[in-house]
Motif scaffolding. Sequence first.
Motif, short mmCIF file in Angstrom:
data_model
loop_
_atom_site.label_atom_id
_atom_site.label_comp_id
_atom_site.label_asym_id
_atom_site.label_seq_id
_atom_site.Cartn_x
_atom_site.Cartn_y
_atom_site.Cartn_z
N ALA A 176 0.84 -1.21 0.00
CA ALA A 176 0.00 0.00 0.00
C ALA A 176 0.87 1.25 0.00
N ARG A 177 1.91 1.25 0.81
CA ARG A 177 2.83 2.39 0.84
C ARG A 177 3.53 2.56 -0.50
N GLU A 178 3.94 1.45 -1.10
CA GLU A 178 4.57 1.48 -2.41
C GLU A 178 3.63 2.10 -3.44
N ALA A 179 2.36 1.67 -3.42
CA ALA A 179 1.37 2.20 -4.36
C ALA A 179 1.18 3.70 -4.16
N TYR A 180 1.13 4.12 -2.90
CA TYR A 180 0.95 5.55 -2.61
C TYR A 180 2.14 6.36 -3.09
N ASP A 181 3.34 5.87 -2.82
CA ASP A 181 4.55 6.60 -3.25
C ASP A 181 4.59 6.74 -4.77
N ARG A 182 4.14 5.71 -5.49
CA ARG A 182 4.14 5.77 -6.95
C ARG A 182 3.07 6.71 -7.48
N GLU A 211 -3.60 8.12 4.69
CA GLU A 211 -4.71 7.56 5.44
C GLU A 211 -6.03 7.73 4.69
N GLN A 212 -6.19 8.86 4.00
CA GLN A 212 -7.42 9.09 3.23
C GLN A 212 -7.43 8.27 1.94
N MET A 213 -6.25 8.00 1.41
CA MET A 213 -6.16 7.24 0.16
C MET A 213 -6.20 5.74 0.39
N ARG A 214 -6.03 5.31 1.64
CA ARG A 214 -5.88 3.87 1.94
C ARG A 214 -7.05 3.04 1.39
N PRO A 215 -8.32 3.43 1.57
CA PRO A 215 -9.41 2.61 1.02
C PRO A 215 -9.34 2.48 -0.49
#
Length: 645
Positions: A112-118, A336-340
């Motif tokens: 999830a963190r990897e996806a967010y960073d990208r 946190e808002q993007m997690r879902p």
Amino acid sequence: MKNKWLVAALLAGNTWAWVLAADVDPVIMRVNNKDIHKSEFEYIYNKNSQQQVDQKSLDEYVTLFKNYKLKVAEAEALGIDTTAAFKKELAGYRDELAKPYLIDSSVDERLAREAYDRMKEDVEVSHILIGLNARTPEARAAARQKADSILSCIKAGEDFGALAEKYSEDGSRQNKGYLGFIRGGRTVYPFEKAAFALQPGQVSDVVETQFGYHIIKVHSRRPDPGEFLFAHIMVLVPRNASDEVKAQKEAEIRSIYAELKAGADFATVAKERSEDKGTAVRGGELPWVSSGQFVKEFEDAGFALKNKGDISEPVLSPYGWHIIKLLDKRGIKPFEQMRPEIARLMTRDERGGMARAAMVEKLKGEYGFSLVEAQQEKLMKLAQEMGKVDSAYIAAIHNDQSPLFSFKGHSYTVADFAGFLPKGRDITRNVSDYVKAMVGFMIDREILDYEKSRLEEKYLDFRNLMNEYRDGMLLFEVSNREVWEKASQDTKGLQKFFKKNKKNYKWDKPHYKGFLIQCSDDTTATAVKKRLKKLDADSVIVVLNREFNTDSLTRVKVERGLFVEGENAWIDYLVFKGAAAKADEKLPVAFVSGKLLKKPEAYTDVRGQVTADYQNYLEKVWVENLNKKYPVEINEDVLKTVNKQ
């Protein structure tokens, strides 16, 4: 609580000694001979303490908790927990609650963190695709060989764009393989993973996805510019337009641009002149977009706009001319808002199974998993010899009790595998690979099912949540039966309770109880008053509507209520001697029928309050009876060790 034990049905105290000595989660209470552990009490006590403004002492809460468990015991005695509906709802909740326990949370968080960073960076890419139009091993091998050959040419110095134009089996070949900027989540995961691993100028090895074999080249990288809200005015240019038509279209868009520069309203012009009819009706407004969602020409011009309200010069894309207006822009939301959204994204590709697969591997080690590889090879060989996996294959192995795999003292046989294979399917391609994959699927399922069956045993928080939800369901149903529904439907009980407690029900102001009736004329009003003398209150509205009104003509309007001054202009005027009410032109004659009350005369006058009080009374009586009906024991030594958060 002065005694060590509070026992409703006195038992020998020494029965608890072994519990305290041997159990790290000792029994704090018994209700109807059912053990309740300290962890459950602490969990609910601390949760409720954090949520309540009016804090309860521990002794007060023990009483509340005891009564709560007594109601649960009554629900169990009534068999509510054995109904099909109850079991289905509880099982559905457990399935949902179990999901995060059946994946490796560290892997899930990393992905999830990897996806967010990208999502915070864009990569400008081109690619060459060799598609997989056939599923045979030979066809796959040929496609892979072709991709490897092209990659060799690139490494030898041949131009990437020229090779893409010549060999790529993707629509981007018209642009020499150019795809533009992509951000995380815009492509399938293997493609994304390879692209984001490259630096500008680098070319990937052959990358396999569901679409085929890719060779990827990265041209540049940049911070993601965020999300944009654009409006545009478009003049379409046909693909095969003549030079004359192209010149006309350019002249048209530049004329529109001149109008805008002279002060014309963008939205109005878009509605009147834009040939993108889908957005023209909204003043040209497009949805929120981010990098990679438009063609390069549009994106470059739009992203170059700096301030809200800025308008681009006319820009030509493969679809026609555009004038773009920046309405708004925003950066990426916090993680946190993007997690879902990221979680939904991950479930759509192989990442959805990676955390699950990691958990399976972890559990294999924990449970001492062992695969009889020779037996698996035997099953694969048999499939190869038979040429397919079908009902005949299943019949050939369904009695074979040879061990296939085992874990945690459980052994699974070839016959079990036969029962696992889907019925009614004929697999004729890659049969040995299919058998191996199905063995893997069976192993995953059995290990995860076993783990799922032990969640209450392994995880205290899971057990507490399940107990809370289960008991909450039982509490709701039994309380509805014994208190809430009974109180609302017990007319005689409500009347009797009101009569007995009548002095407790008062009003600050007088209330008018009765009917407000508006009529079309004096003659109708006289007839209505005469008719009212023969009607009981509950039939007034139905009878007057039936006798004086038709579908096309309304001569009488009737309103029943318990009115207080200030609620209705006509009541204020006719009863409380207030200002004259404004008459309805069609129903100008109004009068009232009823009486002015200084205090309630029936429970229906204060139904809500009486019903609530009656419910409290029924609950009090019910709890008193439950305390007499079921034995309760409380271990004060354990109670003293409760951790208050």
